[in-house]
Enzyme design. Structure first.
Site, PDB file in Angstrom:
ATOM      1  N   PHE A  95      63.285  30.175  86.503  1.00 30.35           N
ATOM      2  CA  PHE A  95      62.309  31.038  85.841  1.00 30.35           C
ATOM      3  C   PHE A  95      62.139  32.308  86.675  1.00 30.35           C
ATOM      4  CE2 PHE A  95      57.665  31.967  85.028  1.00 30.35           C
ATOM      5  CZ  PHE A  95      57.849  32.410  83.733  1.00 30.35           C
ATOM      6  N   ASP A 166      61.350  26.076  96.097  1.00 31.55           N
ATOM      7  CA  ASP A 166      60.588  26.192  94.847  1.00 31.55           C
ATOM      8  C   ASP A 166      60.635  24.819  94.168  1.00 31.55           C
ATOM      9  OD1 ASP A 166      59.587  26.632  92.331  1.00 31.55           O
ATOM     10  OD2 ASP A 166      60.596  28.552  92.039  1.00 31.55           O
ATOM     11  N   HIS A 169      59.433  22.257  89.614  1.00 33.57           N
ATOM     12  CA  HIS A 169      59.899  21.204  88.701  1.00 33.57           C
ATOM     13  C   HIS A 169      60.025  19.858  89.410  1.00 33.57           C
ATOM     14  CE1 HIS A 169      62.412  24.417  86.279  1.00 33.57           C
ATOM     15  NE2 HIS A 169      61.167  24.780  86.489  1.00 33.57           N
ATOM     16  N   GLN A 192      51.361  24.507  85.935  1.00 32.44           N
ATOM     17  CA  GLN A 192      51.234  25.180  84.632  1.00 32.44           C
ATOM     18  C   GLN A 192      51.338  24.120  83.528  1.00 32.44           C
ATOM     19  OE1 GLN A 192      54.378  25.569  82.862  1.00 32.44           O
ATOM     20  NE2 GLN A 192      53.404  26.488  81.068  1.00 32.44           N
ATOM     21  N   LYS A 195      54.173  21.569  83.046  1.00 30.25           N
ATOM     22  CA  LYS A 195      54.680  20.848  84.227  1.00 30.25           C
ATOM     23  C   LYS A 195      54.240  19.378  84.225  1.00 30.25           C
ATOM     24  CE  LYS A 195      56.716  24.508  85.840  1.00 30.25           C
ATOM     25  NZ  LYS A 195      56.288  25.540  84.903  1.00 30.25           N
ATOM     26  N   ARG A 224      40.555  35.459 105.181  1.00 28.99           N
ATOM     27  CA  ARG A 224      39.618  34.614 105.951  1.00 28.99           C
ATOM     28  C   ARG A 224      40.387  33.616 106.801  1.00 28.99           C
ATOM     29  NH1 ARG A 224      36.528  34.351 100.726  1.00 28.99           N
ATOM     30  NH2 ARG A 224      34.722  35.683 101.095  1.00 28.99           N
ATOM     31  N   TYR A 231      32.253  36.561 105.907  1.00 30.75           N
ATOM     32  CA  TYR A 231      32.625  37.976 105.752  1.00 30.75           C
ATOM     33  C   TYR A 231      33.492  38.487 106.901  1.00 30.75           C
ATOM     34  CZ  TYR A 231      29.763  38.420 101.596  1.00 30.75           C
ATOM     35  OH  TYR A 231      29.256  38.288 100.325  1.00 30.75           O
ATOM     36  N   ARG A 241      42.727  31.890  95.005  1.00 33.55           N
ATOM     37  CA  ARG A 241      42.152  30.541  95.111  1.00 33.55           C
ATOM     38  C   ARG A 241      42.258  29.772  93.793  1.00 33.55           C
ATOM     39  NH1 ARG A 241      38.137  33.694  97.684  1.00 33.55           N
ATOM     40  NH2 ARG A 241      37.076  33.749  95.674  1.00 33.55           N
TER      41      ARG A 241
HETATM   42  C1  PLP Z   1      61.134  27.269  88.844  1.00 32.13           C
HETATM   43  C2  PLP Z   1      59.773  27.869  88.665  1.00 32.13           C
HETATM   44  N1  PLP Z   1      59.211  28.518  89.689  1.00 32.13           N
HETATM   45  C3  PLP Z   1      57.990  29.060  89.613  1.00 32.13           C
HETATM   46  C4  PLP Z   1      57.269  28.991  88.444  1.00 32.13           C
HETATM   47  C5  PLP Z   1      55.967  29.680  88.356  1.00 32.13           C
HETATM   48  O1  PLP Z   1      54.901  28.835  88.127  1.00 32.13           O
HETATM   49  P1  PLP Z   1      53.611  29.339  87.348  1.00 32.13           P
HETATM   50  O2  PLP Z   1      53.941  29.440  85.902  1.00 32.13           O
HETATM   51  O3  PLP Z   1      52.613  28.260  87.652  1.00 32.13           O
HETATM   52  O4  PLP Z   1      53.215  30.638  87.925  1.00 32.13           O
HETATM   53  C6  PLP Z   1      57.799  28.306  87.345  1.00 32.13           C
HETATM   54  C7  PLP Z   1      57.040  28.200  86.099  1.00 32.13           C
HETATM   55  O5  PLP Z   1      57.496  27.821  85.058  1.00 32.13           O
HETATM   56  C8  PLP Z   1      59.088  27.744  87.439  1.00 32.13           C
HETATM   57  O6  PLP Z   1      59.657  27.113  86.418  1.00 32.13           O
END
Ligand code: PLP
Length: 404
Positions: A95, A166, A169, A192, A195, A224, A231, A241
């Site tokens: 992605f 990353d 998935h 997301q 997922k 922070r 602060y 966050r």
């Molecule tokens: C391989 C990969 N990396 C990063 C992300 C980004 O995640 P998000 O949609 O939570 O920002 C996704 C989202 O589909 C993804 O498939």
């Protein structure tokens, strides 16, 4: 409603929830603690608790929760001090976020072709892409399939490079006895809506270095630092966050996850065996040493000539029209409009990248370009269905062959 959307109704509807999620949200609302505050001004408990629970679940020492998986990658890179003038090698089959997060840090993503069987970064290509400016490698465990991390770590050590995995998935994917996200310097996750562990939006960074965890935390919470006055902003940071609502839902979902994950893995093996028996179909091959896989998507690669020359879009249409849901595959990064031009961010020279203009020609990324043209992906929900439904998918694909 499209055939594809209609087809989803034949399978378990994702996300799956019950009163646990509803009660968890009610409790947040009633408590009045609608955000997590900061360590020095502690408010809701859910984000802090989720960080501990998810770190434990993934077998990591630290977890920092954030608002989505895209900024999780950015924060991990920022924590590693990656930025202007640096290059980061990214798998081309993913992605857009895997590369746009690199752009966000002002570094330059360099795209790496994939292995035709496992569909993740081809380690044999990595070394060719390393230059004096390379600072990190960003493997993407596509569909939960681990990249060959043992080999990648060896290269990273030799060239003194950081690794950010990353794992958007790859919740609970296990490679050579260790969960992914723990092989590199950091692992990033997405929660997301589609997922396998979800709160609609959400993300997390896991790591095993306290120093990196502190840096990542500072970045996502306005500069922070833990144990410091609210602060006191000690470094450049922003606000990524996670909300209490997200964390409350995630804690409830995390309890359901192990059973769902087990079922997805059992069904994936069942489906793999049956589909691979069809001449002209190959399912994504789990990387050697993988004992558990996140299975966010279930990709297959077909040989058009064995199906009477069918095109990918015809294949998709036929599946959907017959009640089988699909996911679109990711167009390779090099082919995306935003990476065909060199104008992503003002003041940054992208001309050194291995994409942009003529360089984005698919000839330069032969494996991923070919795989993309011949791939179909099924969403993870199909792996939560009963065996009869899985058999229907296999039978339908067989029938396409017979008609050809
Ligand atoms: C391989 C990969 N990396 C990063 C992300 C980004 O995640 P998000 O949609 O939570 O920002 C996704 C989202 O589909 C993804 O498939």
């Amino acid at each position: 409603m499209s055939f594809e959307q209609e087809a989803r109704k034949n399978f378990p509807i994702w996300p799956i929830h019950d009163d646990d999620e509803i009660n968890a949200l009610k409790m947040v609302i009633k408590s009045g603690d609608w955000w997590c505050g900061a360590p020095g001004a502690h408010q809701g408990d859910n984000v802090w608790a989720f960080q501990e629970e998810f770190a434990k679940f993934q077998g990591a020492k630290h977890c920092v929760a954030v608002c989505n998986g895209t900024v999780a990658i950015e924060a991990a890179l920022m924590g590693l001090n990656i930025g202007l003038g640096d290059e980061v090698i990214v798998s081309d089959y993913t992605f857009v976020a895997s590369a746009s997060a690199v752009i966000a840090t002002n570094a330059i993503p360099i795209f790496c072709d994939i292995n035709p069987e496992t569909l993740v970064m081809d380690i044999d290509n990595v070394e060719k892409l390393i230059t004096k400016k390379t600072k990190a490698i960003l493997p993407v465990h596509l569909g939960g399939n681990p990249t060959d991390m043992e080999h990648l770590l060896e290269i990273a050590a030799r060239f003194d490079l950081n690794i950010v995995e990353d794992c958007a998935h790859a919740h609970n994917s296990v490679y050579k006895g260790k969960k992914v996200g723990n092989w590199g310097d950091a692992g990033t996750f997405s929660f997301q809506a589609s997922k396998v562990l979800t709160s609609g939006e959400g993300g997390a960074i896991i790591c095993n270095s306290e120093d990196l965890a502190d840096k990542v935390y500072s970045y996502i919470d306005c500069g922070r630092k833990k144990d410091q006055y609210f602060y006191k902003h000690l470094s450049y940071g922003t606000n990524y966050r996670m909300t209490e609502y997200q964390a409350a839902v995630l804690r409830a979902q995390l309890k359901k996850f192990p059973d769902q994950h087990k079922l997805r893995n059992e069904n994936a093996h069942y489906l793999m065996k049956k589909l691979n028996d069809i001449d002209g179909i190959k399912t994504m091959k789990p990387t050697a040493g993988t004992t558990s896989l996140g299975w966010y998507v279930f990709p297959i690669v077909f040989e058009p000539q064995k199906f009477g020359g069918i095109t990918k879009s015809e294949f998709y249409k036929k599946l959907n029209a017959n009640g089988i849901p699909t996911d679109d595959c990711y167009p390779p990064l090099h082919s995306l409009d935003c990476f065909k031009n060199n104008n992503l961010k003002k003041g940054i020279d992208y001309s050194i990248a291995n994409w942009g203009g003529e360089k984005s020609n698919s000839i330069n990324f032969p494996v991923v370009s070919d795989v993309y043209e011949r791939s179909v992906e099924f969403p993870q929900e199909i792996l939560l269905a009963d065996r009869e439904k899985l058999d229907n998918i296999v039978d339908f694909i067989k029938s396409l062959k017979m008609k050809a």
